[in-house]
Design a protein around this motif. Sequence first.
Motif, short mmCIF file in Angstrom:
data_model
loop_
_atom_site.label_atom_id
_atom_site.label_comp_id
_atom_site.label_asym_id
_atom_site.label_seq_id
_atom_site.Cartn_x
_atom_site.Cartn_y
_atom_site.Cartn_z
N THR A 154 0.85 -1.19 0.00
CA THR A 154 0.00 0.00 0.00
C THR A 154 0.89 1.24 0.00
O THR A 154 1.65 1.47 0.93
CB THR A 154 -0.91 0.03 1.25
OG1 THR A 154 -1.75 -1.12 1.22
CG2 THR A 154 -1.75 1.28 1.27
N VAL A 155 0.81 2.00 -1.06
CA VAL A 155 1.60 3.23 -1.18
C VAL A 155 0.62 4.39 -1.10
O VAL A 155 -0.26 4.54 -1.95
CB VAL A 155 2.38 3.27 -2.50
CG1 VAL A 155 3.16 4.58 -2.59
CG2 VAL A 155 3.31 2.07 -2.61
N ALA A 156 0.77 5.20 -0.06
CA ALA A 156 -0.15 6.32 0.12
C ALA A 156 0.64 7.58 0.44
O ALA A 156 1.48 7.59 1.34
CB ALA A 156 -1.13 6.02 1.25
N SER A 157 0.40 8.61 -0.31
CA SER A 157 1.09 9.87 -0.13
C SER A 157 0.46 10.66 1.02
O SER A 157 -0.75 10.89 1.02
CB SER A 157 1.03 10.69 -1.42
OG SER A 157 1.37 12.03 -1.19
N GLU A 158 1.29 11.07 1.98
CA GLU A 158 0.77 11.90 3.07
C GLU A 158 0.32 13.25 2.52
O GLU A 158 -0.62 13.85 3.05
CB GLU A 158 1.83 12.08 4.15
CG GLU A 158 2.12 10.80 4.93
CD GLU A 158 2.91 11.06 6.19
OE1 GLU A 158 3.36 12.21 6.39
OE2 GLU A 158 3.08 10.12 6.99
N ARG A 159 0.97 13.72 1.48
CA ARG A 159 0.53 14.97 0.86
C ARG A 159 -0.89 14.82 0.33
O ARG A 159 -1.72 15.72 0.47
CB ARG A 159 1.47 15.37 -0.27
CG ARG A 159 1.04 16.64 -1.00
CD ARG A 159 1.92 16.94 -2.19
NE ARG A 159 3.29 17.16 -1.76
CZ ARG A 159 4.30 17.35 -2.61
NH1 ARG A 159 4.08 17.29 -3.92
NH2 ARG A 159 5.52 17.56 -2.15
N SER A 160 -1.17 13.67 -0.29
CA SER A 160 -2.50 13.44 -0.81
C SER A 160 -3.53 13.43 0.31
O SER A 160 -4.64 13.94 0.16
CB SER A 160 -2.55 12.11 -1.58
OG SER A 160 -3.87 11.78 -1.96
N MET A 161 -3.16 12.87 1.46
CA MET A 161 -4.08 12.84 2.59
C MET A 161 -4.35 14.26 3.10
O MET A 161 -5.49 14.62 3.41
CB MET A 161 -3.53 11.96 3.70
CG MET A 161 -3.61 10.46 3.39
SD MET A 161 -3.08 9.43 4.77
CE MET A 161 -1.35 9.22 4.37
N ARG A 162 -3.31 15.08 3.18
CA ARG A 162 -3.51 16.46 3.63
C ARG A 162 -4.37 17.24 2.64
O ARG A 162 -5.24 18.04 3.02
CB ARG A 162 -2.16 17.14 3.83
CG ARG A 162 -1.35 16.55 4.98
CD ARG A 162 -0.12 17.40 5.29
NE ARG A 162 0.64 16.81 6.38
CZ ARG A 162 1.68 16.01 6.22
NH1 ARG A 162 2.10 15.71 4.98
NH2 ARG A 162 2.31 15.50 7.25
N GLU A 163 -4.11 17.02 1.35
CA GLU A 163 -4.91 17.70 0.34
C GLU A 163 -6.37 17.27 0.43
O GLU A 163 -7.29 18.07 0.23
CB GLU A 163 -4.35 17.41 -1.05
CG GLU A 163 -3.00 18.09 -1.30
CD GLU A 163 -2.39 17.66 -2.62
OE1 GLU A 163 -2.88 16.65 -3.20
OE2 GLU A 163 -1.42 18.30 -3.07
N ALA A 164 -6.58 15.98 0.73
CA ALA A 164 -7.95 15.49 0.87
C ALA A 164 -8.65 16.16 2.05
O ALA A 164 -9.83 16.53 1.97
CB ALA A 164 -7.95 13.98 1.05
N MET A 165 -7.92 16.36 3.15
CA MET A 165 -8.51 17.02 4.31
C MET A 165 -8.81 18.48 4.00
O MET A 165 -9.86 19.01 4.37
CB MET A 165 -7.58 16.91 5.51
CG MET A 165 -7.56 15.51 6.13
SD MET A 165 -6.59 15.41 7.66
CE MET A 165 -4.94 15.20 6.98
N HIS A 166 -7.89 19.14 3.30
CA HIS A 166 -8.16 20.53 2.91
C HIS A 166 -9.41 20.62 2.04
O HIS A 166 -10.20 21.56 2.16
CB HIS A 166 -6.96 21.10 2.15
CG HIS A 166 -5.81 21.45 3.03
ND1 HIS A 166 -4.50 21.25 2.67
CD2 HIS A 166 -5.77 21.98 4.28
CE1 HIS A 166 -3.71 21.65 3.65
NE2 HIS A 166 -4.45 22.09 4.64
N GLY A 167 -9.57 19.63 1.15
CA GLY A 167 -10.74 19.62 0.27
C GLY A 167 -12.05 19.50 1.03
O GLY A 167 -13.09 19.93 0.53
N ARG A 168 -11.99 18.94 2.23
CA ARG A 168 -13.19 18.82 3.06
C ARG A 168 -13.25 19.90 4.13
O ARG A 168 -13.97 19.78 5.11
CB ARG A 168 -13.22 17.43 3.72
CG ARG A 168 -13.42 16.29 2.73
CD ARG A 168 -14.77 16.36 2.07
NE ARG A 168 -15.84 16.06 2.99
CZ ARG A 168 -17.11 16.33 2.78
NH1 ARG A 168 -17.48 16.94 1.67
NH2 ARG A 168 -18.03 16.01 3.67
N ARG A 169 -12.46 20.96 3.93
CA ARG A 169 -12.41 22.09 4.86
C ARG A 169 -12.03 21.64 6.26
O ARG A 169 -12.66 22.00 7.27
CB ARG A 169 -13.74 22.85 4.87
CG ARG A 169 -14.08 23.50 3.54
CD ARG A 169 -15.34 24.33 3.60
NE ARG A 169 -15.63 24.97 2.32
CZ ARG A 169 -15.13 26.14 1.95
NH1 ARG A 169 -14.33 26.80 2.76
NH2 ARG A 169 -15.44 26.67 0.77
#
Length: 543
Positions: A269-284
């Motif tokens: 499982t390769v998951a970018s922490e940046r992608s997770m932060r961007e996802a959180m920003h997208g949900r305010r």
Amino acid sequence: MNFPYIASTSSAASSVAASPGAFCQPDMLDDNTLSQWLECCLTDERTVVLVHASHRCKVFDGTIADAPLLPADPEAESAKVLKKLARANLLNRVELPLNELVQATIADTAWLKLDATPTDVGEWLKRRAALFGQGRGQAISEKTSRLVWHEAGGRCMYRGCSEDLGRTTLTTKAARIGYLAHIIASDPDGPRGDSATSHALSNDPENIMLMCDAHHRLIDRIDEDGHSAEFLREMRRERSRMVRNALDGLAYPRAQALALFGNVANIPTVASERSMREAMHGRRLAPLPDIAHVLCRTQRDDRLSPDFWDQVLHEHEPDFRELVRRVGGQLAGNGGITHDTLAVFPFHTVPLLVLCGRIVGEACPIEVFQYHRHRKTWQWDPCATPLPPLAFQVSDHPPTPADEVLLSLELTALIDEQAIPDTIVGRVRNGEIPWVRITVSQPDDGCISHPDDLQQFTTVARTALRLIQDGMRPSRVHLFGVSPVSTLFRFGQLLQAGHHPVYIVYDRPDRGQPFKPALSIGGQQVTAVLSSCNENSKTIPLR
């Protein structure tokens, strides 16, 4: 300001001054208007009387009986004319106690009039200017200045003004736009000064307001009587509260990210922490600096081993306990920062996803994300549209009591009945075990592409749980999941601790293998379901 005392001729000015009821008198003669009136008196050779006490003064025409007292705010221009009048022996001065001056509206013949010299005028104006500045109290410190600025939000604190002072210089001196104004003057003789508290409050942030030039002049010079200390304190409290509420409204809820990752089918499982932060920003959401990898399993996916799930509970017991503590609020985020919500990024096997959801529960706000395989991101697709209403369905069953129930989540694909253990499917066909199915109109990997899809699933899942737990009331539920990771975790969340039957969660290592029981999740504990003859299966309390 066009003041009716000033007329085009000196005689007109004198006649107007003699009948004060014929016009609307302003609260205060400003420097320009006062200088014009003084020039008229100088031209007509009329004596002017300056009545003063502390920082306040009034003027009147000394040649008129019962002349009205005109509140004045002399500065540079009117100071020049006052000195001209003094040199022409046309200026008298009267010193009064402050209270008497404030109350006086008509000249009193009993007052002692003293001749005023240009030096008298200059020295009095100098003393008066000092009372509007720092006075004799402690100077405003940089720390206090910054705190007042912060509480004001960089804007004038006068009620309803809010002029932006962010690009101006903070000062207590004259001729500037932004001022740090005292409520109780730092000198007892200043505006709203008090012999008992002026010096003590001179550097107290609660006694200082950030103000624009116009309102600073209003409260100290033009209408001091209309701005009591308590009135200004309430104004300051109100403005500070409004600024605080406005700034708080800019903040997103602080989110602690929980990553639940495992290698499924031996695919890392390769998951970018940046992608997770961007996802959180997208949900305010405002992500805390750290991302907690609570259940990170990198070992070989050896689910064909008969004691695999027993080993998982042994190896990851500390992870489960940490998850329990985090959800219970005993652990703050990075640097001791507490969170407002948990942001969960699940990518694991079916049994562990359901178990982690059961541990997390719904006691605090939770935001669950769904990984998008094709876009390779945790961010919700901004172009996605929610599924139509009733896209998710739960099979219709009468609420007939049953000791055991088969429950399947079939959102990615319809379940292969041949992969269900014969001991269960046979009893289903015989009518001994009811089969409750949660399905979607178009099963596929992308059936959860919008947050509203997950919410719609949650609503349907609650309906299924009410049917099972309140209507059928079984002691055991056999749970099979062919469903996106977010729905598996969310379903686990819906299982209320201590109030649900035992859930036997099944796992299917690959399509060549049948479903096998993996974990038994009870109201207070989880136990590994062993395939071997070993009876000492691992149990972990869920409290």
